[in-house]
Design an enzyme around this catalytic site. Structure first.
Site, PDB file in Angstrom:
ATOM      1  CG  ASP A  58      -1.894   1.178   1.611  1.00 41.22           C
ATOM      2  OD1 ASP A  58      -1.720   2.369   0.091  1.00 41.22           O
ATOM      3  OD2 ASP A  58      -3.090   0.974   1.904  1.00 41.22           O
ATOM      4  CE1 TYR A 151      -6.594  10.326 -11.626  1.00 46.39           C
ATOM      5  CE2 TYR A 151      -6.484  12.018 -13.800  1.00 46.39           C
ATOM      6  CZ  TYR A 151      -6.610  11.165 -12.794  1.00 46.39           C
ATOM      7  OH  TYR A 151      -5.759   9.633 -13.240  1.00 46.39           O
ATOM      8  CE  LYS A 155      -2.838  11.076 -12.186  1.00 52.09           C
ATOM      9  NZ  LYS A 155      -2.188   9.509 -11.527  1.00 52.09           N
ATOM     10  CB  VAL A 184      -5.818   3.914 -21.077  1.00 54.67           C
ATOM     11  CG1 VAL A 184      -5.175   2.827 -21.084  1.00 54.67           C
ATOM     12  CG2 VAL A 184      -4.587   5.399 -21.056  1.00 54.67           C
TER      13      VAL A 184
END
Length: 284
Positions: A58, A151, A155, A184
């Site tokens: 983890d 998100y 990034k 993807v």
């Protein structure tokens, strides 16, 4: 990467059907011995191969790092040719309606995980003939993709940390590449579907509730994980490596707009794509 020596690639987040799974297979096909990490509860039958070592990890747990490094050193003899920081999670929500606890979890995986791995493993990469660190980034870290603010932020942070890491590791012969990934076809969006992610009832974006739901449940026009992995593995083995590698569906389009158009081109596009003009006059 020259012949005659076993080459080792560590890939985090290798769950079934994802980018990590495809990368593991493609690195093996290119002669690497792969160390693939999974969470303890995840199935590992998809990684059964003589040249794939599966280790529970983890990336958010600092206390797992020293034992993990010891196991890794036993497998590789103390060097590491490639580290792929792939483990990641997603959270879809408007910026204003964001649950910060969800974002903290996402930063712990998407940003602090790679930082933690590099902190503990950088000497193994330096000891390799040609160490390479690959950060799996996203077009979301480049453009203001609507409903993905948090998100996108993870990034963007990964990209900029990777930029500095690239400069700082160069004197030691370690290369750092940010992959700016397009769409993807992986399972990363399924957590939003599983959690039945919806807008809060009192959200100022409530008029777009159905559009938001459709977005969460969409099936993207996406590159297959195997095609994506083939491109990444081929890139890693080039003589000269790029700082950023744009790869996946829509990346050419995003690169062109980001490179040659005003920053506000995104405002115009996303306002229309996500029908944000329908919100005008709904408050006050």
């Amino acid at each position: 990467m020259g012949p005659g020596k076993e080459k080792f690639a560590l890939i985090t987040g290798c769950g079934d059907g994802g980018i990590g799974h495809a990368l593991a297979n493609n690195f093996v096909q290119n002669g690497f011995i792969v160390i693939a990490t999974l969470l303890p509860h995840e199935s590992r039958t998809h990684l059964e191969h003589a040249k794939i070592h599966v280790i529970d990890l983890d990336v958010t747990k600092e206390d797992q790092m020293i034992p993990f490094r010891s196991t890794l050193e036993e497998i590789t003899g103390g060097t590491l040719d490639v580290l792929v920081n792939n483990a990641g999670i997603c959270y879809t929500m408007t910026a204003a309606d964001t649950d910060v606890k969800q974002v903290e979890k996402m930063f712990a995986v998407n940003v602090f995980g790679p930082m933690r791995l590099v902190h503990h493993l950088h000497r193994m990469l330096i000891a390799a003939p040609r160490g390479v660190i690959v950060n799996i980034g996203s077009i979301g870290g480049v453009c203001p993709y609507v409903f993905g603010a948090s998100y996108n932020a993870t990034k963007a942070a990964l990209h900029h940390w990777g930029n500095t890491l690239r400069v700082e590791m160069k004197p030691f012969g370690v290369h750092v590449v940010n992959i700016i990934s397009g769409e993807v076809a992986t399972n990363i969006l399924k957590s939003d579907v599983r959690d039945n992610r919806t807008l809060p009832e009192d959200s100022v974006y409530a008029p777009l509730a159905q559009l938001f739901k459709d977005h969460v449940n969409r099936t993207p026009d996406a590159m297959s994980p195997d095609d994506y992995a083939r491109g990444v593995v081929a890139m890693v083995q080039r003589r000269s490596l790029p700082a950023w590698f744009w790869h996946g569906n829509a990346t050419g389009f995003i690169w062109t707009l980001d490179s040659f158009f005003p920053r506000t081109i995104w405002d115009w596009l996303f306002t229309r794509w996500f029908k944000l003009e329908n919100l005008v006059g709904t408050q006050g």
